[in-house]
Design an enzyme around this catalytic site. Structure first.
Site, PDB file in Angstrom:
ATOM      1  N   ASP A  12      28.890  22.150  89.845  1.00 19.48           N
ATOM      2  CA  ASP A  12      29.300  20.602  89.601  1.00 19.48           C
ATOM      3  C   ASP A  12      28.192  19.808  88.790  1.00 19.48           C
ATOM      4  O   ASP A  12      27.185  20.147  88.712  1.00 19.48           O
ATOM      5  CB  ASP A  12      29.328  20.137  90.913  1.00 19.48           C
ATOM      6  CG  ASP A  12      30.403  18.789  90.759  1.00 19.48           C
ATOM      7  OD1 ASP A  12      31.220  18.620  89.595  1.00 19.48           O
ATOM      8  OD2 ASP A  12      30.542  17.903  91.578  1.00 19.48           O
ATOM      9  N   HIS A  29      30.051  21.480  79.738  1.00 18.77           N
ATOM     10  CA  HIS A  29      30.541  22.817  80.175  1.00 18.77           C
ATOM     11  C   HIS A  29      30.141  24.179  79.290  1.00 18.77           C
ATOM     12  O   HIS A  29      30.015  25.195  79.922  1.00 18.77           O
ATOM     13  CB  HIS A  29      32.156  22.595  79.963  1.00 18.77           C
ATOM     14  CG  HIS A  29      32.844  21.727  80.618  1.00 18.77           C
ATOM     15  ND1 HIS A  29      32.502  21.684  81.951  1.00 18.77           N
ATOM     16  CD2 HIS A  29      33.785  20.618  80.465  1.00 18.77           C
ATOM     17  CE1 HIS A  29      33.252  20.542  82.405  1.00 18.77           C
ATOM     18  NE2 HIS A  29      33.957  20.130  81.473  1.00 18.77           N
ATOM     19  N   TRP A  61      43.174  20.732  86.790  1.00 11.26           N
ATOM     20  CA  TRP A  61      44.488  20.496  85.653  1.00 11.26           C
ATOM     21  C   TRP A  61      44.621  19.115  85.430  1.00 11.26           C
ATOM     22  O   TRP A  61      45.125  18.502  84.500  1.00 11.26           O
ATOM     23  CB  TRP A  61      45.632  21.049  86.144  1.00 11.26           C
ATOM     24  CG  TRP A  61      45.653  22.709  86.151  1.00 11.26           C
ATOM     25  CD1 TRP A  61      45.650  23.166  87.309  1.00 11.26           C
ATOM     26  CD2 TRP A  61      45.592  23.732  85.272  1.00 11.26           C
ATOM     27  NE1 TRP A  61      45.288  24.682  87.029  1.00 11.26           N
ATOM     28  CE2 TRP A  61      45.557  24.957  85.522  1.00 11.26           C
ATOM     29  CE3 TRP A  61      45.610  23.517  83.676  1.00 11.26           C
ATOM     30  CZ2 TRP A  61      45.383  26.085  85.160  1.00 11.26           C
ATOM     31  CZ3 TRP A  61      45.547  24.466  83.086  1.00 11.26           C
ATOM     32  CH2 TRP A  61      45.394  25.809  83.551  1.00 11.26           C
ATOM     33  N   LEU A 123      25.465  43.818  90.954  1.00 15.53           N
ATOM     34  CA  LEU A 123      25.915  42.352  91.304  1.00 15.53           C
ATOM     35  C   LEU A 123      27.520  42.189  91.086  1.00 15.53           C
ATOM     36  O   LEU A 123      27.908  42.686  89.892  1.00 15.53           O
ATOM     37  CB  LEU A 123      25.091  41.345  90.392  1.00 15.53           C
ATOM     38  CG  LEU A 123      25.654  40.003  90.641  1.00 15.53           C
ATOM     39  CD1 LEU A 123      25.186  39.511  91.990  1.00 15.53           C
ATOM     40  CD2 LEU A 123      25.217  38.899  89.782  1.00 15.53           C
TER      41      LEU A 123
END
Ligand code: IPE
Ligand code: IPE
Ligand code: MG
Length: 233
Positions: A12, A29, A61, A123
């Site tokens: 976040d 982003h 959304w 991983l």
């Protein structure tokens, strides 16, 4: 050393981080996507086996069309840049969420990442995209109910049996859940899977969540006393 097999992160703070630098939210982003690579490498080096990252929620959304369409293009950019490196490092990519509701090109890129890495044993890098935990549990319940009607499932299954219907069916429970950017909530993430996870809320925004901050989180985890309802010996 206390094992930390499965780390989940609510990535976040991208938007606020970008705004603070005088950049548009989308720049946050992009920086955030690059940080996925950095932290996945660190996780792998630290012996984490499963890293489950919240990239886009079923509630996201609600954001502007421009922001959503920018985010939907990021997997393409990201895997184009890093897929080969991830394969070389042995990472296995897996997706959680309803991918069929994503733009077709995004869905394709994500399925390809899964397909191309499916034989890797390093991983497990799990990306939750168009994921919401309530939706996941609801879909699991519907699927289970159908299996009972079809005579394929025991009407009295236990927790372990029900877990097989969740999107995380191949993963162990979450040991550590980290949320960046100072917010202290779960935002519909892995509600079943974090039943006994340790929770850490860090002030850094996701793009500034460095390998050093991650190390600090794992150190803090090791200092916790996990009791699982029992009594400390
Ligand atoms: C997290 O950063 C990324 C997504 C939810 C897609 P945000 O975009 O939520 O950034 P803030 O919280 O608005 O700063
Ligand atoms: C949670 O962050 C979802 C992801 C990080 C993908 P949000 O920014 O969407 O959560 P809220 O709205 O602050 O709870
Ligand atoms: Mg946010």
């Amino acid at each position: 050393m206390k094992e930390c097999r499965h780390v989940a992160i609510i990535m976040d703070g991208n938007g606020r981080w970008a705004k603070k630098q005088g950049m548009p939210r989308t720049a946050g982003h992009l920086a955030g996507a690059d940080n996925v690579r950095t932290i996945a490498i660190k996780a792998s080096e630290m012996g984490v086996e499963y890293l489950t990252l919240y990239a886009f929620s079923t509630e996201n959304w609600k954001r502007s069309k421009d922001e959503v369409s920018y985010i939907m293009k990021l997997p393409g950019v990201f895997f184009k840049k890093y897929m080969q490196e991830f394969i070389d490092r042995g990472f296995r990519m897996r997706m959680l969420g309803e991918l069929d509701a994503l733009p077709p090109e995004t869905e394709k890129v994500l399925h390809e990442a899964e397909e191309e890495s499916k034989n890797n044993t390093g991983l497990s890098l799990n990306i939750a995209i168009n994921y919401g935990s309530q939706r996941e549990i609801l879909l699991a319940a519907r699927h289970y109910a159908q299996d009972v009607r079809d005579g394929k499932a025991d009407p009295m299954i236990d927790e372990a049996g029900f877990e097989k219907y969740l999107m995380t069916k191949d993963f162990p429970p979450v040991d550590l859940l980290i949320r960046t950017s100072g917010e202290q909530r779960i935002s519909n993430y892995l509600l079943w899977q974090i039943a006994y996870a340790e929770l850490e809320f860090v002030p850094e925004a996701w793009p500034e969540f460095t390998p050093q901050v991650f190390e600090r989180c794992l150190q803090e985890y090791r200092n916790r006393d996990r009791r699982f309802g029992g009594v400390r010996q």
